[in-house]
Design an enzyme around this catalytic site. Sequence first.
Site, short mmCIF file in Angstrom:
data_model
loop_
_atom_site.label_atom_id
_atom_site.label_comp_id
_atom_site.label_asym_id
_atom_site.label_seq_id
_atom_site.Cartn_x
_atom_site.Cartn_y
_atom_site.Cartn_z
N HIS A 131 0.83 -1.22 0.00
CA HIS A 131 0.00 0.00 0.00
C HIS A 131 0.86 1.27 0.00
O HIS A 131 0.43 2.31 0.50
CB HIS A 131 -0.95 0.04 1.21
CG HIS A 131 -1.73 -1.21 1.43
ND1 HIS A 131 -3.00 -1.41 0.92
CD2 HIS A 131 -1.42 -2.35 2.09
CE1 HIS A 131 -3.44 -2.61 1.28
NE2 HIS A 131 -2.47 -3.21 1.97
N SER A 189 15.55 20.17 -16.76
CA SER A 189 14.40 21.02 -17.04
C SER A 189 14.87 22.22 -17.84
O SER A 189 15.97 22.72 -17.63
CB SER A 189 13.77 21.48 -15.73
OG SER A 189 13.03 22.66 -15.92
N LYS A 214 16.98 20.89 -11.64
CA LYS A 214 16.25 19.64 -11.85
C LYS A 214 17.05 18.57 -12.59
O LYS A 214 17.79 18.84 -13.51
CB LYS A 214 14.98 19.91 -12.66
CG LYS A 214 13.99 20.76 -11.94
CD LYS A 214 13.15 19.94 -11.00
CE LYS A 214 11.90 19.49 -11.70
NZ LYS A 214 11.11 18.64 -10.85
N GLU A 235 9.93 7.52 -16.67
CA GLU A 235 8.58 8.05 -16.93
C GLU A 235 8.12 7.66 -18.33
O GLU A 235 6.94 7.36 -18.56
CB GLU A 235 8.58 9.57 -16.78
CG GLU A 235 8.76 10.01 -15.33
CD GLU A 235 9.08 11.49 -15.20
OE1 GLU A 235 8.52 12.30 -15.95
OE2 GLU A 235 9.92 11.84 -14.35
#
Length: 460
Positions: free
Chosen positions: A160, A281, A287, A294
Amino acid sequence: MAEKSRKAWGGRFDGETDKLMEAFNSSLSFDRRLWREDIEGSKAYAEALARAGVIDSGECEQLTEGLSRVAQEIESGEFDWRDEDEDIHMAVERRLSELAGPVGGKLHTGRSRNDQVATDMRLWLMRAVDTVLDDLKSLQRALHGRAETQTRAMMPGFTHLQPAQVVSLAHYLMSFFWMLQRDRERFRQLRSRASVLPLGSGALAGQALGVDREFLARRLGFERVSPNSMDAVADRDFVAEFLSLAAIAMSHLSRLAEDLIIYSGPGCGFVVLSDAYSTGSSLMPQKKNPDSLELVRGKAGRVIGRLAGLLATLKGLPSTYNKDLQEDKEPLFDCYDTLTASLRITAGVVVTLEVNGEKMAAALDDFLLATDLADYLVARGLPFRESHRVVGRLVRECEKTGLGLKDLPLETYTRESGLFGPEIREVLDFASSLAARGSYGGTAPGAVQAQLEEARRLLE
Ligand code: ARG
């Protein structure tokens, strides 16, 4: 009377095809990927025609030589791809006739593009599966290689997405090894199930020339010959299966990607992604984003969509071949490209991943040991449900006082159960917790070692 249409099938046509229709109809832009299989299939078919006495051996030689020249032209990039050729089968045949002369017109005797394309697709898929199997294995190797050195590296295991029990990083990594092992099994089974020769089925009813289909199957490397021509020309189960298996495999990669995104994020920091598989980024200079993972996660959705799309195409088709079936190719090629690229990228990520043992150790929370405490009471005779309640009360005490299970004084323990004694200090230890789960398939270093051995044999 002169024909008005220049098409191979133009005899019964008076008019030209509409230009937009020609483009709409053409599969050449994508089915040219089948050129090797198409030419191999045609060479075998020419031989089968000669063996059946439909053409003589000289003609057979002219055809196979012509086909080799077509192959050379395609290979070298000289081939003149023409939109009006409609598909790869017509393009090859057109060029063959230009090179070999009128004998080119004999190749298609008794054959239909229906059995031809089904044959090409199966051949292509069998080879594609071989590559997928190699790529799956490479990723398994990468996971196995990283796991070998991490059997004692402890981290919280989650259910979970909540910290649950202590596991080793090796055990975690190997959980994906077994998912990929099932993927490999499934793809291997698919390869054999798809290894059925459709050629010789003609358009739908079979062929009348006595072509030896067993010979064709052997010659092209198929295990079996299709037993029903109507089924053979319209069956695309093998494509639907490939997409299903690709979707399942992609779901595994996507779950691994999701984990590693979380584990590499600021909340965990267990691993650091290599620069080679991250991107920055355009706006925020600080970043470093896990774009590789992804994209793998995102592409899983794409493959699942391809599967749904193909099934929708297939579900309402009347017997037997319908042009709808031309829609099988783009999803197959796209899922193959997407799956193999995702497997290779994921393997790269795994091999170059940096492990931060300190962050993993820092994330080990006392509550991960709550089950061990309950097990301790069980070992002293308390029924599990009762010990569960006792430890639950201790956990609540921790939450009230802000202390960890290790910080609670022994009196608090003995107040809840007289079975507690000073030995609980040994139980309240992460390494002991890990070592305790030594049964087959558990996370104890010894059990994981055995798992690694078993896995190594599967990689040989
Ligand atoms: N390009 C077609 C396909 O991919 C080849 C088969 C065409 N057959 C036909 N009867 N028009 O399905």
